[in-house]
Enzyme design. Structure first.
Site, PDB file in Angstrom:
ATOM      1  NE  ARG A  16      -3.438   0.005   2.737  1.00 38.65           N
ATOM      2  CZ  ARG A  16      -4.312  -0.318   3.564  1.00 38.65           C
ATOM      3  NH1 ARG A  16      -4.597   1.221   4.406  1.00 38.65           N
ATOM      4  NH2 ARG A  16      -4.906  -1.156   3.742  1.00 38.65           N
ATOM      5  CG  HIS A  62      -6.939  -0.294  -4.735  1.00 36.44           C
ATOM      6  ND1 HIS A  62      -5.702  -1.064  -4.433  1.00 36.44           N
ATOM      7  CD2 HIS A  62      -7.278   0.762  -3.895  1.00 36.44           C
ATOM      8  CE1 HIS A  62      -5.505   0.323  -3.669  1.00 36.44           C
ATOM      9  NE2 HIS A  62      -6.540   0.994  -3.431  1.00 36.44           N
ATOM     10  CE1 TYR A 106     -21.476  16.909 -11.455  1.00 38.81           C
ATOM     11  CE2 TYR A 106     -20.527  17.209  -9.486  1.00 38.81           C
ATOM     12  CZ  TYR A 106     -21.099  16.886  -9.734  1.00 38.81           C
ATOM     13  OH  TYR A 106     -22.385  17.440  -9.144  1.00 38.81           O
TER      14      TYR A 106
END
Length: 865
Positions: A16, A62, A106
């Site tokens: 990670r 993931h 967006y």
């Protein structure tokens, strides 16, 4: 708990928070890039919603939150975080002010062209693959990057018990260093630092010093000081100065920086700032800090560096996953890991391509056999009962493999034309040529590395750009002086030993004869005894009447108002009981004493030391000239006073009943002028006095009459051709004085009685001081009652030696006397306003001595004997 925590720790460290030393990516970044590659979101394709990318990554690779994936995606697109962004974002992806990106529904994104080189050849069995979190598919464990991404874009992350912080670098520099490692495997760190001088931050800025960089590259750990790029601009109309910041240190939030500066100004922790505004736009960064009219822009900037993130430290920790373990690597090791990775990738790719080429060659050889026996093959196929029979017949009759027979059966009839026949033969020749080349690569390490170097140079040619971050030579840490404006100060010392300083600008010029302005309020049984003018950055050599010298800085003296008493000097220097300050010598720089004995320098260092000493001598003079009340004089090298102790050191030997009264800087070719209270003066060449050590008593400078004593010792530097001629200003205790041409004081041998310099009549009183002045200078007089006047020197009459002089300052009573005189190097604007005089508080101005006063229109009279 132990097992669970260890499992969690290893998961965070390996899977990670830390980047891989080969491709420089953490798992989340690798998964994002690979998912976009799999979706076909390349630089030459249309943008796609980030929501789709995040969903694809979460679905297949993931198993964490969507915010973690989107934040990582956004960072890969931010040009102020990555030196070379890997994702091309469309929409609001945040700002350097810390503004967050818009929601992923967006924004849109696609891979940058550079990312294609990070993923190049991934479908050619170049890297290891592993199962995803639910075994539904596989994902790459590392990407086959063609450039050293770990150094180029850097990385930062906090794992469990360890953290990494790798700064970004310039693409061209890092690739040149990697090529050098390939061509010179035994190269040293200094060689690599010729290619990679230091980090190259996307936000540019300035790195101060190379020691931190060198340490980080040598050991994997170091600290680098990064400073914003700021310049001082002067407004063409108002002539006000402004500090303009155009680049800030890496990972500094501009909005928070501006807010912090505003808070410090509001809390009065930063002074000298009148306005602050952020004028940044799409064209670039621009933060304007307006400076107050009376402030010094460089000092304000130094305070900003000291108290804000305009100057910050970047801690470097070159920690990465190497061979499945976290390791701290130096610069060469990081480059070696990348080179080893590329060697493995190119070898794997070459083997894959060789296998593919051989398979194609096998098919083409079969087609060539078919073309050579086309009529027989067509006849065989026509007579075959079915496809399998035809295939078996071809394999038996012509010795073909099953793949070759199958390819012949699938061949279209149009391939039998002459043109198509030639294409097959040309393709076969090309494939065979490729096989030869691939075998050459696999068979020679030299050729293999030539391929790697060629691909590195291709990336450099496409993506290399100019360095943004400037690396400056090492600078000393900001000293206290750097945070204090350099300005001329009037320093006053009282008879009781109180000292203070005030800016010269506090005292406006008046004409001679004025009443003056309060310089300090006299206390009972105390009066002001001396004053001098010096810069806040000057060294002060404090000489006591007992012949000792102490070291002090002007800025260490407290600043107080004109009416304040000041601070006891015993609190600033450790005077012995009964010891008083006799002279304070302002010195801009102190030369280092030359080494001797075991401390002797080598020839090169000695030459450098001599050069530095010459420069110091040229700037400040070579000797300290000392004079006592009894007329003894001495000169000692200035460097003898460069290392005084806190408790002081001996400046000269003092006889019982004598006291030190003067200390001056004295250079070669200068003359010395000693003046006595009885109105006598002697001028002689400084070479008449041989240099002496600090402990010497000195030699006779002037022969005194009974009851007379020396009141001032002035050093007269040579006058260069074209410079204005100086005059000697003589001031008496009752406020009278005059200027006399220097030429009227003929040069004599030391030890004589000297010449008359002024008549010490009852009106004048004894001489207080005699000093060399220029018409362009101003002088200050102060009385023991605390009155101070500043006037242009050119306003004082120039008359002969054997005269009484004119009134310079009005004293109110017999108890009030002039006790100090000092020169001001530069005249203020007020001094040039002819006819303007400023009255003292509550008093009317007196522009000149009344005509009926004795001495107002004195002329030279009497003889010189």
């Amino acid at each position: 708990m132990r097992k669970s925590y260890l499992d969690y720790s290893m998961s965070v460290i390996i899977g990670r928070a830390l980047p891989d030393a080969r491709d420089g990516l953490k798992p989340v970044h690798r998964r994002i890039l690979y998912a976009m590659h799999s979706e076909g979101l390349h630089h030459n394709k249309r943008y796609s919603k980030c929501a789709g990318v995040v969903g694809e990554v979460l679905k297949k690779y993931h198993p964490h939150g969507d915010s973690a994936v989107y934040d990582a995606l956004v960072r890969l697109a931010q040009e102020w975080n990555l030196r070379y962004p890997l994702i091309d974002g469309q929409g609001n992806f945040g700002s350097v002010d810390g503004d967050p990106a818009a929601a992923y529904r967006y924004t849109e994104s696609r891979l940058e062209r550079l990312a294609d080189f990070l993923l190049a050849d991934i479908d050619k069995e170049t890297v290891e693959w592993g199962p995803n979190f639910d075994d539904s598919t596989v994902e790459p464990l590392v990407l086959p990057t063609r450039f050293p991404n770990l150094l180029v874009n850097g990385s930062s992350g906090i794992a469990v018990g360890m953290a990494t912080s790798i700064p970004p670098h310039n693409m061209g520099e890092v690739i040149d260093a990697a090529i050098h490692v390939i061509e010179n495997p035994k190269c040293t760190l200094p060689e690599l630092m010729r290619f990679v001088p230091g980090p190259d931050f996307p936000t540019a800025g300035i790195i101060l010093g190379r020691d931190g960089i060198r340490k980080a590259y040598e050991t994997g750990r170091g600290n680098i000081t990064v400073r914003a790029r700021a310049s001082v601009e002067v407004h063409p109309k108002t002539e006000r100065e402004s500090i303009v910041v155009t680049e800030i240190p890496y990972q500094v939030n501009k909005a928070k920086l501006v807010e912090h500066i505003a808070d410090l100004v509001r809390e009065k922790k930063l002074e000298g700032i009148s306005d602050l505004r952020d004028e940044s736009s799409r064209e670039g960064m621009r933060v304007v800090i307006e400076v107050k009219r009376d402030a010094v822009a460089q000092v304000v900037l130094n305070n900003l560096y000291a108290h804000t993130a305009l100057q910050t430290g970047f801690g470097v920790t070159l920690l990465a996953i190497d061979g499945g373990q976290p390791r701290i690597l130096n610069l060469k090791q990081l480059l070696e890991r990348f080179v080893a990775h590329r060697r493995d990738v190119v070898t794997r790719r070459t083997r894959f391509e060789l296998k593919q080429a051989r398979a194609r060659e096998h098919i083409l050889l079969g087609l060539q056999i078919a073309l050579d026996h086309i009529d027989e093959i067509i006849e065989l196929i026509k007579k075959a009962e079915n496809r399998d029979a035809a295939r078996d017949g071809l394999m038996t009759r012509f010795g073909l493999s099953e793949l070759q027979a199958k390819a012949i059966l699938e061949m279209q009839l149009q391939r039998l034309t002459g043109l198509e026949r030639q294409k097959i033969l040309d393709e076969l020749a090309e494939v065979q040529k490729l096989i030869t080349r691939l075998k050459e690569i696999l068979g020679s390490e030299k050729v293999l590395f030539e391929v790697i170097v060629g691909e590195l140079r291709e990336v450099k040619q496409l993506f290399s750009d100019e360095r943004r971050t400037e690396i400056q030579s090492a600078q000393a840490d900001l000293e206290l002086e750097d945070l204090i404006a350099e300005e001329e100060m009037v320093v006053t010392v009282s008879h009781a030993g109180y000292v203070k300083r005030n800016p010269v600008s506090l005292y406006r010029a008046q004409r001679r004869g004025g009443r003056g302005k309060t310089g300090a309020v006299a206390r009972e049984e105390d009066f002001l005894e001396s004053l001098f003018v010096a810069s806040t950055h000057s060294y002060l050599l404090v000489f006591s009447d007992k012949g000792k010298v102490y070291w002090l800085k002007v800025h260490a003296i407290p600043q107080a108002g004109r009416s304040a008493r000041g601070k006891p000097i015993v609190n600033l220097v450790q005077l012995s009981p009964g010891e008083k300050v006799a002279a304070i010598l302002p010195v801009r720089e102190l030369p280092e004493p030359p080494a001797s004995g075991d401390e002797a320098l080598d020839q090169e260092a000695a030459e450098a030391s001599q050069q530095a000493e010459k420069q110091a001598v040229a700037a400040t003079g070579e000797f300290v000239f000392l004079a006592t009340q009894r007329g003894l004089i001495k000169k000692t090298r200035l460097d003898a006073f460069s290392r005084p102790r806190t408790a002081g050191i001996i400046a000269l030997g003092i006889e019982e009943g004598d006291a030190l009264i003067s200390a001056r800087i004295c250079g070669p070719g200068a003359h010395v002028l000693l003046s006595t209270a009885g109105g006598m003066a002697i001028r002689f060449d400084e070479s008449d006095v041989r240099p002496m050590g600090r402990g010497a008593y000195g030699v006779k400078g002037i022969s005194l009459e009974d009851g007379d004593q020396v009141v001032s010792g002035e050093v007269l530097a040579p006058v260069a051709e074209g410079e204005p001629a100086p005059t000697i200003l003589t001031v008496t205790a009752n406020g009278y004085g005059k200027r006399t041409e220097l030429s009227e004081y003929r040069v004599q041998s030391r030890g004589g009685k000297g010449l008359i310099t002024i008549k010490t009549t009852e009106r004048n009183g004894p001489v207080v001081s005699a000093a060399r002045v220029l018409d362009s200078e101003e002088v200050m007089l102060i009385t023991n009652k605390g009155m101070l006047i500043r006037m242009p020197a050119k306003g004082i009459s120039v008359i002969g030696r054997n005269t009484q002089g004119v009134r310079l300052i009005t004293v109110e009573s017999r108890e009030e006397q002039v006790v100090g005189v000092a020169r001001v190097a530069e005249t203020s604007p007020e001094a040039d306003q002819a006819g303007v005089a400023e009255p003292a508080e509550g008093a009317a101005p007196v522009e000149s001595a009344p005509a009926d006063e004795p001495g107002a229109e004195d002329t030279e009279e009497g003889n010189e004997e």
